[in-house]
Design an enzyme around this catalytic site. Sequence first.
Site, PDB file in Angstrom:
ATOM      1  N   SER A   1      16.768 -20.661  -0.691  1.00 45.48           N
ATOM      2  CA  SER A   1      17.249 -21.153  -1.754  1.00 45.48           C
ATOM      3  C   SER A   1      18.052 -21.067  -1.297  1.00 45.48           C
ATOM      4  O   SER A   1      19.461 -21.857  -1.486  1.00 45.48           O
ATOM      5  CB  SER A   1      17.181 -20.610  -2.810  1.00 45.48           C
ATOM      6  OG  SER A   1      17.300 -18.775  -2.612  1.00 45.48           O
TER       7      SER A   1
ATOM      8  N   ASP B   1      24.007 -14.130   0.445  1.00 42.22           N
ATOM      9  CA  ASP B   1      22.625 -15.193   1.734  1.00 42.22           C
ATOM     10  C   ASP B   1      23.611 -16.313   1.703  1.00 42.22           C
ATOM     11  O   ASP B   1      23.193 -17.050   2.959  1.00 42.22           O
ATOM     12  CB  ASP B   1      21.665 -15.217   0.512  1.00 42.22           C
ATOM     13  CG  ASP B   1      21.258 -14.535   0.024  1.00 42.22           C
ATOM     14  OD1 ASP B   1      20.762 -13.039   0.981  1.00 42.22           O
ATOM     15  OD2 ASP B   1      20.272 -14.200  -1.125  1.00 42.22           O
TER      16      ASP B   1
END
Length: 365
Positions: free
Chosen positions: A112, A156
């Site tokens: 994602s 991330d």
Amino acid sequence: MTSGVWAAPGRVNIIGEHTDYNNGYALPIAVPQVVTCTAVATGDGRARVSSRQHPGESVNAPITGLAEADVSGWARYPLGVVHEYLRRGHAVAGVTLELDGAVPVGAGLSSSAAVECAVAIALRDLFALPVADTDLIDIGRAAENTYVGAATGTLDQSASVLCTAGHALFLDFAKGEHTQIPFDLAAAGLQLLVVDTNTPHQLVDGEYGKRRTECQEAAAALGVRALREVTDVAETDRIGDPVLRRRARHVVAENARVLAVLHTLRGRHDPREIGSILTAGHASLRDDFEISTPQLDAAVDTALAAGAYGARMVGGGFGGSIIALADAEHTRHIAAAIATRFHTEDFAAPRTLVAVPSAGARRIS
Ligand code: GLA
């Protein structure tokens, strides 16, 4: 420029799990697998997005109406980024985005964030927007927090934007600083094996957000703004609630583990020495943070029994992948041992890859 192709990688975190939203430390690498975004500036006031992995599910929406648009599933990630640019007052006149992802979805390797960062860098370059790399990270995070609805931190996106080949990325979330740390496992005859347990995790589910709230409550119980401010694990014994005490103990000890790994890598010691720290990180995520699964535990235990120097689950938890640090000539044997164990236990077949520290988000054509 009216079109181009950009790429952003997934990540594995060497150590430092659930520390980002506690203002702590982490040490991720980017993996070679990337999401590519072919972007065309159209200027027609519409956002069109399609994905090679989701044929027949393209979305075409007015760019100023994204907040209200009926968008679900994978398309919320790219459109969330477009929406976030507009919300910040940037001029995105209309765009077509074609995504193609080689980062396995649900494996805990941040597919994602790879989508968000590929789209964020594509839009910045395509429309020559005055946006720094650190803003790309924040735009990705904001898209995920508000448009997708997952209360994640910035680990991330930081890894996907800032990582460089051959290095691990030391992140200090309180200071907003990062440092490239040479990480040459091959020179030491080592490999970092990634085993995807094939049990997809879902961050929008409640457990991740629950851990985040518990960490805030634990910080409040200790009278600090963020658990990062606590450096002595014994301090966490002051927390009366046993669940909050365990959550805090994980975060405080995990920050210390990041610094211990950093010390080993910087001191040019044998990287095998980080193995036991990784394994301790797994025990902490399993017992104190309580986010492991039978599959993750079985994969870690089997990797260690088959000769890995260290192993641990990575990412948000409740599924996804483990990493195992092992001699290069042993990784195939370890992967086979895990596959056999999974077969015996009637778990889904695991998937393996070797993580080589790779480059962050970039234009590729
Ligand atoms: C997910 C989140 C990150 C981070 C990790 C756990 O990947 O997106 O922000 O909290 O879990 O370290």
